[in-house]
Design an enzyme around this catalytic site. Sequence first.
Site, PDB file in Angstrom:
ATOM      1  N   GLY A 177       2.732   2.524  10.702  1.00  0.00           N
ATOM      2  CA  GLY A 177       3.872   3.630  10.562  1.00  0.00           C
ATOM      3  C   GLY A 177       4.313   4.085  11.911  1.00  0.00           C
ATOM      4  O   GLY A 177       5.127   4.906  11.859  1.00  0.00           O
ATOM      5  N   HIS A 216      -9.440   1.023   4.894  1.00  0.00           N
ATOM      6  CA  HIS A 216      -8.115   1.146   5.493  1.00  0.00           C
ATOM      7  C   HIS A 216      -8.416   2.332   6.860  1.00  0.00           C
ATOM      8  O   HIS A 216      -9.184   3.188   6.690  1.00  0.00           O
ATOM      9  CB  HIS A 216      -7.223   2.029   4.730  1.00  0.00           C
ATOM     10  CG  HIS A 216      -5.775   1.761   5.283  1.00  0.00           C
ATOM     11  ND1 HIS A 216      -5.401   2.826   6.204  1.00  0.00           N
ATOM     12  CD2 HIS A 216      -4.834   1.031   5.033  1.00  0.00           C
ATOM     13  CE1 HIS A 216      -4.077   2.279   6.580  1.00  0.00           C
ATOM     14  NE2 HIS A 216      -3.634   1.291   5.890  1.00  0.00           N
ATOM     15  N   GLU A 233      -4.785  -5.145  10.520  1.00  0.00           N
ATOM     16  CA  GLU A 233      -3.972  -3.903  10.674  1.00  0.00           C
ATOM     17  C   GLU A 233      -4.303  -3.003  12.048  1.00  0.00           C
ATOM     18  O   GLU A 233      -5.209  -2.148  12.065  1.00  0.00           O
ATOM     19  CB  GLU A 233      -4.129  -2.752   9.527  1.00  0.00           C
ATOM     20  CG  GLU A 233      -3.755  -3.402   8.021  1.00  0.00           C
ATOM     21  CD  GLU A 233      -3.028  -2.628   7.401  1.00  0.00           C
ATOM     22  OE1 GLU A 233      -2.183  -2.784   6.528  1.00  0.00           O
ATOM     23  OE2 GLU A 233      -3.505  -1.278   7.099  1.00  0.00           O
ATOM     24  N   GLU A 280      -6.645   4.930   7.809  1.00  0.00           N
ATOM     25  CA  GLU A 280      -6.356   6.127   7.737  1.00  0.00           C
ATOM     26  C   GLU A 280      -7.539   6.723   6.857  1.00  0.00           C
ATOM     27  O   GLU A 280      -7.779   7.734   7.188  1.00  0.00           O
ATOM     28  CB  GLU A 280      -5.247   6.246   6.701  1.00  0.00           C
ATOM     29  CG  GLU A 280      -3.856   5.916   7.522  1.00  0.00           C
ATOM     30  CD  GLU A 280      -2.630   5.608   6.757  1.00  0.00           C
ATOM     31  OE1 GLU A 280      -2.727   5.462   5.684  1.00  0.00           O
ATOM     32  OE2 GLU A 280      -1.766   5.042   7.452  1.00  0.00           O
ATOM     33  N   SER A 300       3.856  -1.867  10.126  1.00  0.00           N
ATOM     34  CA  SER A 300       5.130  -1.952  10.231  1.00  0.00           C
ATOM     35  C   SER A 300       5.862  -3.360   9.825  1.00  0.00           C
ATOM     36  O   SER A 300       6.851  -3.681  10.659  1.00  0.00           O
ATOM     37  CB  SER A 300       5.423  -1.522  11.764  1.00  0.00           C
ATOM     38  OG  SER A 300       5.329  -0.500  12.054  1.00  0.00           O
ATOM     39  N   ASN A 354       0.997  -1.204   0.033  1.00  0.00           N
ATOM     40  CA  ASN A 354      -0.012   0.198   0.082  1.00  0.00           C
ATOM     41  C   ASN A 354       0.948   1.177   0.022  1.00  0.00           C
ATOM     42  O   ASN A 354       1.540   1.393   0.816  1.00  0.00           O
ATOM     43  CB  ASN A 354      -0.890  -0.079   1.284  1.00  0.00           C
ATOM     44  CG  ASN A 354      -1.572   1.105   1.385  1.00  0.00           C
ATOM     45  OD1 ASN A 354      -1.535   2.108   0.442  1.00  0.00           O
ATOM     46  ND2 ASN A 354      -2.361   1.462   2.449  1.00  0.00           N
ATOM     47  N   TRP A 355       1.062   1.967  -1.145  1.00  0.00           N
ATOM     48  CA  TRP A 355       2.020   3.004  -1.164  1.00  0.00           C
ATOM     49  C   TRP A 355       1.365   4.205  -0.598  1.00  0.00           C
ATOM     50  O   TRP A 355       2.084   5.480  -0.344  1.00  0.00           O
ATOM     51  CB  TRP A 355       2.106   3.389  -2.640  1.00  0.00           C
ATOM     52  CG  TRP A 355       3.023   2.124  -3.359  1.00  0.00           C
ATOM     53  CD1 TRP A 355       3.085   0.727  -3.142  1.00  0.00           C
ATOM     54  CD2 TRP A 355       3.332   2.352  -4.861  1.00  0.00           C
ATOM     55  NE1 TRP A 355       3.838   0.160  -3.943  1.00  0.00           N
ATOM     56  CE2 TRP A 355       3.967   0.895  -5.092  1.00  0.00           C
ATOM     57  CE3 TRP A 355       3.394   3.159  -5.908  1.00  0.00           C
ATOM     58  CZ2 TRP A 355       4.463   0.804  -6.321  1.00  0.00           C
ATOM     59  CZ3 TRP A 355       4.042   3.108  -7.055  1.00  0.00           C
ATOM     60  CH2 TRP A 355       4.760   1.623  -7.314  1.00  0.00           C
ATOM     61  N   LYS A 356       0.292   4.163  -0.285  1.00  0.00           N
ATOM     62  CA  LYS A 356      -0.457   5.636   0.390  1.00  0.00           C
ATOM     63  C   LYS A 356      -0.232   6.447  -0.654  1.00  0.00           C
ATOM     64  O   LYS A 356      -0.183   6.532  -1.752  1.00  0.00           O
ATOM     65  CB  LYS A 356      -0.074   5.745   1.661  1.00  0.00           C
ATOM     66  CG  LYS A 356      -0.099   4.343   2.754  1.00  0.00           C
ATOM     67  CD  LYS A 356       0.157   4.608   4.209  1.00  0.00           C
ATOM     68  CE  LYS A 356       0.087   3.230   4.759  1.00  0.00           C
ATOM     69  NZ  LYS A 356       0.087   3.333   6.277  1.00  0.00           N
ATOM     70  N   GLY A 377       2.989  -1.076   4.127  1.00  0.00           N
ATOM     71  CA  GLY A 377       3.074   0.310   3.998  1.00  0.00           C
ATOM     72  C   GLY A 377       4.523   0.994   3.471  1.00  0.00           C
ATOM     73  O   GLY A 377       4.951   0.582   2.508  1.00  0.00           O
ATOM     74  N   GLY A 378       5.285   1.402   4.425  1.00  0.00           N
ATOM     75  CA  GLY A 378       6.354   2.157   4.301  1.00  0.00           C
ATOM     76  C   GLY A 378       7.376   1.451   3.635  1.00  0.00           C
ATOM     77  O   GLY A 378       7.929   1.557   2.444  1.00  0.00           O
TER      78      GLY A 378
HETATM   79  P1  13P Z   1       3.163   0.499   7.488  1.00  0.00           P
HETATM   80  O1  13P Z   1       3.764  -0.619   6.850  1.00  0.00           O
HETATM   81  O2  13P Z   1       4.115   1.810   6.998  1.00  0.00           O
HETATM   82  O3  13P Z   1       2.930   0.507   8.969  1.00  0.00           O
HETATM   83  O4  13P Z   1       1.849   0.669   6.977  1.00  0.00           O
HETATM   84  C1  13P Z   1       0.795  -0.315   7.203  1.00  0.00           C
HETATM   85  C2  13P Z   1      -0.287   0.010   6.328  1.00  0.00           C
HETATM   86  O5  13P Z   1      -1.212   0.752   6.761  1.00  0.00           O
HETATM   87  C3  13P Z   1      -0.592  -0.760   5.110  1.00  0.00           C
HETATM   88  O6  13P Z   1      -1.918  -0.561   4.712  1.00  0.00           O
END
Ligand code: 13P
Length: 254
Positions: A178, A100, A172, A102, A218, A14-16, A239-240
């Site tokens: 993050g 998600h 999640e 967020e 993470s 997930n590149w956000k 994510g990251g």
């Molecule tokens: P991180 O891997 O950056 O913690 O993000 C997880 C995430 O929200 C994937 O959708």
Amino acid sequence: MAGSAERTPIIAGNWKMHKTPLEAEELVRALLPQVAPAGDREVVRCPPFPALAAVVAACRGTRVAVGAQNLHWEREGAFTGEVSAPMLVAVGCRYVIVGHSERRQYCGEDDWLVNRKLKAALAAGLRPILCVGETLAQRELGITEAVCAIQLKSALAGLAAGDLEPLVIAYEPVWAIGTGRTASASDAQEVIAFLRSLLARDYGTALAQQVPILYGGSVKPENIGALMAQADIDGALVGGASLDAASFAAIVNF
Ligand code: 13P
């Protein structure tokens, strides 16, 4: 290796809100040679909307599938700024992230909206990656399972087992996203096994055994091994670490 032999592990990135189309294409081109041998995993990249077409083009003919991060619940209409499931299919998406944390936190998405979006994704033939997870306050109150159960059951309201074969779930925990704080593999396993037991109770064992349930929060090359060693964890929503070709490839190739 994770889960049951029936479930293909999925590693999704997930590149956000990162990467222009050009940057996205560069990232995918750097990644592709590194994930080619990972034959038994489904690899999914979820860039922002403007980069979808470039990533689909770069991944054509490879084993990497493309997903979006959000969708609208209607097929078309006067919904300024929104993107529908048929539009995602037309651009070449096979997956879409739904619910998600967020989006729940910053965009006011509630369980009712998540339910409508999930139905729209399924109706269009997309595989929804449904995200559920508790906040730190909820975990400390001891209501993790209750929170996840409400999110899961309301997201699936009105759907039958026969509708849910394409479903993917991602657990999640919000406090692990993050933050560098991963849920311990056994904590993640416990919640994911609980989610699978809910699926079994409401939709039957066959569906519960078939639906892949991922962990997200993470995930890094250093912790993917312990997570994937758990019986019910079928992969990761990253994510990251998905923004770096070498890190993401190391997670895929674990
Ligand atoms: P991180 O891997 O950056 O913690 O993000 C997880 C995430 O929200 C994937 O959708």
